[in-house]
Design a protein around this motif. Structure first.
Motif: not given
Length: 996
Positions: A92-120
Motif C-alpha cells: 500500500l506504499k505506506w499511505d497513511l490516509d488508507v491505513l488510518e481509514k481502515s485500521l484502529s489506533v492500536p493496530v496501526l501503532n503496533m504496525l509502525l512500531n514493528e516498522l521501527l523495529c525492523i528498520s533498526k
C-alpha cells in the motif's frame, strides 16, 4: 475494436472471481500458507484486513503449563506474521490516509512500531535525539512515518465523532470494545505527551535536503534474511521506494500545519505557523502537481485551512482592505470598528456573497457583547439586523423575530437608516421585477404595522417607495391608514411638549385604555378599570379592543352580569387568559384565570365551574408543552380531574367543544385505555359522543396485537365512523314538477355532529398507535370505493371490514380530504414513521403527483435503513411499492431508472425493463446508471441494443459493467447477493439525492 473482439474481451473478463497470478494477494497468501500452523485468512480479504489478521495472530498471548497467561512468544511463526503485515503495508506504499481509514489506533501503532523495529531504530531511543541526516534513508523514513502518524492521530482525536448506535448487547463484544477503547486512550495519552518531540522531529525533517526511501516487499525480505546474506544493500541509498525531498516536505508541512492549527485554539500566535506551513504546501503542490505525490493531500481541506488562516491572522493595516469580506469582518470585530462592519454588510446586500448563517452568527456575537454591558453596541446590533432583514426580504426568506422586537418602538433615526439600507440594497435600473415586488411588499407591510402616521408618512414619501408602488397602490394604502381608529393614535403618540398644560379627561382615558390593552397583570387591570369607571360610567370597556374574544357560550353568561365594573373585569380577564393560552404564555394565563376564578366564586357558581374547566384545559396544555414532551407521565391529580370533567353532571353549565376533545385525546395519548374501555360510566358513554369515540379507539388499540379479538371492536368503530361520514338521500320535487334525488348532509348523525367530527378531534392526538389506527381506518374507508384505481397501503388495515352495505351514502370526497389532513398531521408528530410516509406517497401517486410520490417512497426507505446503508425491510419496499416507483419513473420519462427498479422485484420484470430501455427520449442520466445494474440479462440486452443502434461508447460502458468479476454467474450466491445489495444501496442513495 470490432464488436466481435469486444464481445470476446467481455466474455474473458466475466470469469469467476480469482485474483491475478502476480497480485500481492496471491503472493502474501502463498507465503503465509507455506508456513505450517498458520491460520488461513478469511475468504477474499482486503489488504487492511490481512494486516489486522496477521498482527492479531502474532500478538495472541500464550498459556504456560500452570495456566498462566504469558506475553506472545518471540518465535519464528510470530516474526513471519509481523513481516507479512509489513509487506501488505509496503504494498500500500505506506499511505497513511488508507491505513488510518481502515485500521484502529492500536493496530496501526503496533504496525509502525514493528516498522521501527525492523528498520533498526533502537527501542527506547527518543527520536528527537537522533540526527536524521546520519541515518540510513529507510530508517529515517520509518521515524518520519511514525511521527507523522502521531501528530495526525492527535489532530484526528480532537474532532467530534458520531456515536455508533449500539446493537443487541453481547458481553464478549462489549468487553472487546471496552478494551480497545481503553487501549486507544492510553496510546493517545502517550502520543500527546510526546507531541512536542514529534513536532521537533518533523521540523528537523524539513531541513533535510535529500531524497529518502521507504521499505518495499523486496527490502523487507532482505532484512528478514540472515545478516550475512544482506550484503549491506538495505543500508545503501538506492534500496526501497524513492520519495523525493519535495514530496516529503509537502506532506510534512501539511501535517505540521494541521497540528499548529489545532493548537491555535489555545494559542492564537501559532496560527501564523500554521499559515506558513499550509501556504508552503500549496506552493509545493502547484510546483510538482498533486498526481506526482505518493501521499495524497485533500486539496479542498487544504483550501479551507488556508482561508481560515487568512481570516485568523489578518492584520488591521491597509493591506487587509483587499482581503476577503470574511477577513475584513473578523478584523472589524477584533478592532471594534463597528461602523466599518455595518458598511461591509450594506455593500454585501448588493452582491449577496455572505451566507445567511454567517450573517446571523455575527449578529449573535454582537448581541452577546451588548448584553455583557456594552450599551454602545445597541445601535450597531440594530443596524446589522436591518441589513440582514433587507437581505432576507430580497432573497424571499422570512423576516427574523429580532427585527420585529427591535422595531417595536420605531424612531425617526431608525426609519431613516432603514430607508437608507433599502435604497442601497437594490439597483432599480437593473433589478428584476420580482425583487422590486419583494421590496415594495416589505415597505407596504411596514407601513401597515405602524401606528404613528408620522412614521408612515416618512416611508410613503420616500423616493424609493414612490418608484416601487403605483399611484393606485399608494392611495389605497393611505386610505387604509386613515380609516384606523383615532383612539389608537391618541393612545400611542407620546406627549413630548406642553408639560405645564394639564391633560384633558379624554387624554387620560385614552392613556388608561392603552395601558389596559397592554397589561397582563390581573391586579393592575382591576385598578385601571376602577379608575376608568370613576371617570365615566357610559363606556363598555370590554369593547375597546377587537382582539379580546370570548366564546359565545361564555359571552352570553358574562354579559348578563348586572354590575358594569364586574362585567368588564370578568370579560377582560377571561379574554386575556384565553389569548395568553393561545400564544402558549401559560404563566400569565394561569395568573389571569386564577384571578377570574377568585372573582366569580363570590357570586356565580356557573362561572366558577366555567373557570375550573378552563384551568383544567390550561393544565393539560402546560403538561403537553412541558414535561409531556420528554415523555413524563402527567400527575395522577391531573388525570383524576380529566376524568371528573368527563363525568360531570352539573346542569346548565356552558361547555366548550375543545375541552371535551382535549380531555379524550389526553387520555388516549397517555394510554388510559383501561379507564376508557372498562371504568368509564355507561351513562357518560351514552351521552358524551367524544367519550364514546374515545372508548372505541382505546378498545381497538388495546386489542390490536390479536387480530381476531380486535375485529369485534374494530367493527364497532368502523360502523360509527361510516355513519358519521355518510349523507342521507332525500327526494325533492323541482319547479318543473319532476322528482330529483339529492344528497343532503344531516345536522346530526349517529353519536356525533358531523362538524364536531371533522379533523379537529384528531389533531390533539400524539400517541403513534392511536394515530396509526385512525389512519388505517380512513385509508380502508377510502379504498372501498368502487371507482378507486390506486389503493393506499396502511398498517393494520386488515382488521377493518371489506365492504359497506350502502356504499352510495358515504361522502368519499370528505374521506379523501380527511386522509390527506390526517397523514400530514401524523408526519408533524413523527416525520420518520415509514408507514405514514408510504401512505403520503400513495396519496400523491393516486393524485398523479409522481415526483412527490417518489420523494416520499424514497424517504420511507431511507428512514428505516440508515439512508440505505442497511437493507430496506421487505415489508416497506413491497412489490406494490416498487411497481408504483417504476410507474412514477416511467411517467417522468426516467426510463433507465425504470429498468434498474425492475431488478428490485421478487421476480425481475424483464418485459418492462426491456421496453423502458428501448426508449431513446429519457430524462435521466442513462448510461451513467449502468453501474447500478446487477442483472446480467439486462446488461446483455443493453450491449445488444447499443450495438444495434451503433452507439459504440454506450456499448463499451455496458460491456465494462457486465465484465465485472463479481457479477459472474459462477460466483457463490453470497457474492452475487453482496454485489446486488451494494448496487441497490448506491442507486437508492443517488435517487434520494435527486428527489430530496
Amino acid at each position: 475494436m470490432s464488436a466481435e473482439a469486444a464481445d470476446r474481451e467481455a466474455a474473458t473478463s466475466s470469469r469467476p472471481c480469482t485474483p491475478p497470478q502476480t497480485s500481492w494477494f496471491e503472493f502474501v497468501l502463498e507465503e503465509a500458507l507455506l508456513e505450517q500452523h498458520l491460520q488461513k485468512p478469511s475468504p477474499d480479504p482486503s489488504p487492511v484486513q490481512l494486516i489486522v489478521q496477521f498482527l492479531e495472530q502474532a500478538s495472541k498471548p500464550s498459556v504456560n503449563e500452570q495456566n498462566q497467561v504469558q506475553p506472545p512468544p518471540d518465535n519464528k511463526r510470530n516474526r513471519i506474521l509481523k513481516l507479512l503485515a509489513l509487506k501488505v503495508a509496503a504494498h500500500l506504499k505506506w499511505d497513511l490516509d488508507v491505513l488510518e481509514k481502515s485500521l484502529s489506533v492500536p493496530v496501526l501503532n503496533m504496525l509502525l512500531n514493528e516498522l521501527l523495529c525492523i528498520s533498526k531504530v533502537p527501542p527506547g531511543t527518543k527520536h528527537v535525539d537522533v540526527d536524521l541526516s546520519s541515518l540510513p534513508p529507510t530508517t529515517a523514513m520509518a521515524i518520519l512515518l511514525y511521527n507523522r502518524w502521531a501528530i495526525r492521530t492527535i489532530v484526528q482525536s480532537s474532532f467530534p465523532v458520531k456515536q455508533v448506535k449500539p446493537g443487541p448487547p453481547q458481553l464478549n463484544v462489549m468487553n472487546q470494545i471496552q478494551q480497545e477503547k481503553e487501549l486507544t486512550e492510553n496510546i493517545l495519552k502517550v502520543l500527546k505527551e510526546q507531541a512536542a518531540d514529534s513536532i521537533l522531529v518533523l521540523e528537523g525533517a524539513l531541513k533535510l535536503n535529500k531524497d529518502l526511501y521507504v521499505h518495499t516487499i523486496r527490502t523487507l525480505d532482505l532484512l528478514a534474511m540472515e545478516p550475512g546474506m544482506v550484503n549491506g544493500e538495505t543500508e545503501s541509498s538506492t534500496a526501497g521506494l524513492k520519495i523525493s525531498a519535495e514530496e516529503i516536505q509537502c506532506q510534512v508541512c501539511y501535517d505540521l500545519g494541521a497540528v499548529y492549527f489545532q493548537q491555535g485554539s489555545t494559542n492564537a500566535a501559532v496560527h501564523e505557523k500554521a499559515k506558513e506551513k499550509f501556504f508552503r504546501t500549496k506552493e509545493l503542490i502547484a510546483k510538482n502537481g498533486s498526481s506526482s505525490l505518493h501521499f495524497t493531500i485533500d486539496e479542498e481541506r487544504l483550501a479551507g485551512y488556508c482561508q481560515a488562516c487568512e481570516v485568523l491572522t489578518s492584520s488591521s493595516d491597509d493591506a487587509s482592505q483587499q482581503a476577503t469580506p470574511y477577513s475584513q469582518i473578523h478584523s472589524c470585530m477584533k478592532s471594534g470598528k463597528y461602523q466599518d462592519l455595518v458598511k461591509i454588510f450594506l455593500e454585501d446586500n448588493l452582491t449577496l456573497s455572505l451566507p445567511e448563517q454567517f450573517r446571523q452568527s455575527v449578529l449573535r456575537e454582537l448581541f452577546q457583547k451588548a448584553q455583557q454591558g456594552n450599551d454602545a453596541l445597541d445601535e450597531v446590533c440594530f443596524k446589522v439586523c436591518v441589513c440582514n432583514t433587507v437581505c432576507d426580504v430580497l432573497q424571499g426568506r422570512i423576516i427574523d423575530i429580532q427585527f420585529c422586537q427591535l422595531f417595536l418602538k420605531p424612531s425617526k433615526e431608525k426609519i431613516d437608516f432603514l430607508l437608507e439600507v433599502c435604497s442601497g440594497s437594490i439597483n432599480l435600473e437593473n433589478a428584476s421585477e420580482e425583487l422590486k415586488r419583494k421590496m415594495a411588499a416589505f415597505l407596504k407591510n411596514l407601513c401597515l404595522g405602524m401606528e404613528d402616521l408620522q412614521f408612515v408618512f416618512m416611508i410613503s414619501s420616500h423616493e424609493l417607495f414612490i418608484k416601487l408602488l403605483k399611484d393606485d397602490e399608494r392611495k389605497l394604502l393611505i386610505d387604509q391608514m386613515r380609516k384606523r381608529s383615532p383612539r389608537i393614535n391618541l393612545c400611542t403618540k407620546p406627549v413630548t411638549s406642553f408639560y405645564d398644560i394639564p391633560a384633558s379627561a379624554s387624554v387620560n382615558i385614552g392613556q388608561l385604555e392603552h395601558q389596559l390593552i397592554l397589561s397582563v397583570d390581573p391586579w393592575r387591570i382591576r385598578q385601571i378599570l376602577i379608575e376608568l369607571h370613576g371617570m365615566t360610567s357610559e363606556r363598555q370597556f370590554w369593547t375597546i379592543s377587537n382582539k379580546w374574544e370570548v366564546p359565545n357560550v361564555y359571552g352570553n353568561v358574562i354579559l348578563g352580569i348586572k354590575d358594569s365594573l364586574t362585567r368588564d373585569l370578568v370579560y377582560i380577564l377571561m379574554a386575556k387568559g384565553l389569548h395568553c393560552c393561545a400564544i402558549k404564555d401559560f404563566v400569565h394565563a394561569k395568573q389571569l384565570f386564577a384571578a377570574c376564578l377568585e372573582l366569580v366564586t363570590e357570586f356565580s357558581p356557573k362561572l366558577r365551574q366555567v373557570m375550573l374547566n378552563e384551568m383544567l384545559l390550561l393544565d393539560i396544555y402546560t403538561h403537553e408543552a412541558g414535561a409531556g414532551v420528554s415523555g413524563e407521565r402527567p400527575p395522577s391529580d391531573l388525570i383524576s380531574r380529566v376524568r371528573g370533567y368527563l363525568e360531570m353532571r352539573v346542569p346548565d353549565i356552558p361547555l366548550r367543544q375543545v375541552i371535551a376533545e382535549e380531555c379524550v385525546a389526553f387520555l388516549l395519548n397517555w394510554c388510559e385505555n383501561e379507564y376508557l374501555t372498562m371504568q368509564v360510566p355507561l351513562p357518560l358513554v351514552q351521552t358524551n359522543p367524544y367519550v364514546k369515540l374515545g372508548q372505541l379507539l382505546a378498545a381497538t388499540c388495546k386489542e390490536l396485537p390479536g387480530p381476531k379479538e380486535s375485529r369485534r371492536t374494530a367493527k364497532d368503530l368502523w360502523e360509527v365512523v361510516v355513519q358519521i361520514c355518510s349523507v342521507s338521500n332525500q327526494h325533492k320535487r323541482g319547479n318543473d314538477g319532476r322528482v330529483s334525488l339529492i344528497k343532503h348532509r344531516e345536522s346530526t348523525l349517529g353519536i356525533m355532529y358531523r362538524y364536531f367530527m371533522g379533523i379537529l378531534f384528531f389533531f390533539p392526538l400524539q400517541e403513534p398507535l392511536v394515530l396509526t389506527t385512525i389512519l388505517s381506518l380512513f385509508v380502508k374507508l377510502h379504498n372501498v370505493r368502487e371507482d378507486i384505481v390506486n389503493d393506499i397501503a396502511a398498517e393494520h388495515i386488515s382488521i377493518w371490514p371489506s365492504s359497506i352495505p350502502n356504499l352510495q351514502s358515504v361522502d368519499f370526497e370528505a374521506v379523501a380530504i380527511t386522509v390527506k389532513e390526517l397523514v400530514s398531521y401524523a408526519l408533524t408528530i413523527n416525520a420518520n414513521n415509514h408507514f405514514w410516509l408510504i401512505i403520503q406517497a400513495d396519496i400523491y401517486f393516486a393524485t398523479n403527483q409522481y415526483s412527490a410520490a417518489l420523494h416520499y417512497y424514497l424517504q420511507a426507505g431511507a428512514v428505516c435503513s440508515d439512508f440505505f446503508n442497511k437493507m430496506v425491510p421487505p415489508d416497506v419496499y413491497t412489490d406494490q411499492v416498487i411497481k408504483r416507483m417504476i410507474k412514477c419513473c416511467s411517467l417522468l420519462n426516467c426510463h433507465t431508472q425504470v429498468a434498474i427498479l425492475c431488478q428490485f422485484l421478487r421476480e425481475v420484470d424483464y418485459k418492462t425493463a426491456f421496453k423502458a430501455l428501448q426508449e431513446q427520449n429519457s430524462h435521466d442520466a442513462m448510461d451513467s446508471y449502468y453501474e447500478y445494474i446487477w442483472d446480467v440479462t439486462i446488461l446483455e440486452y443493453l450491449t445488444y441494443l447499443h450495438h444495434k443502434r451503433g452507439e459504440t461508447d454506450k456499448r463499451q460502458i455496458a460491456i465494462k459493467a457486465i465484465g465485472q468479476t463479481e457479477l459472474n454467474a459462477s460466483n457463490p450466491e453470497e457474492v452475487l447477493q453482496l454485489a446486488a445489495q451494494r448496487r441497490k444501496k448506491k442507486f437508492l442513495q443517488a435517487m434520494a439525492k435527486l428527489y430530496f
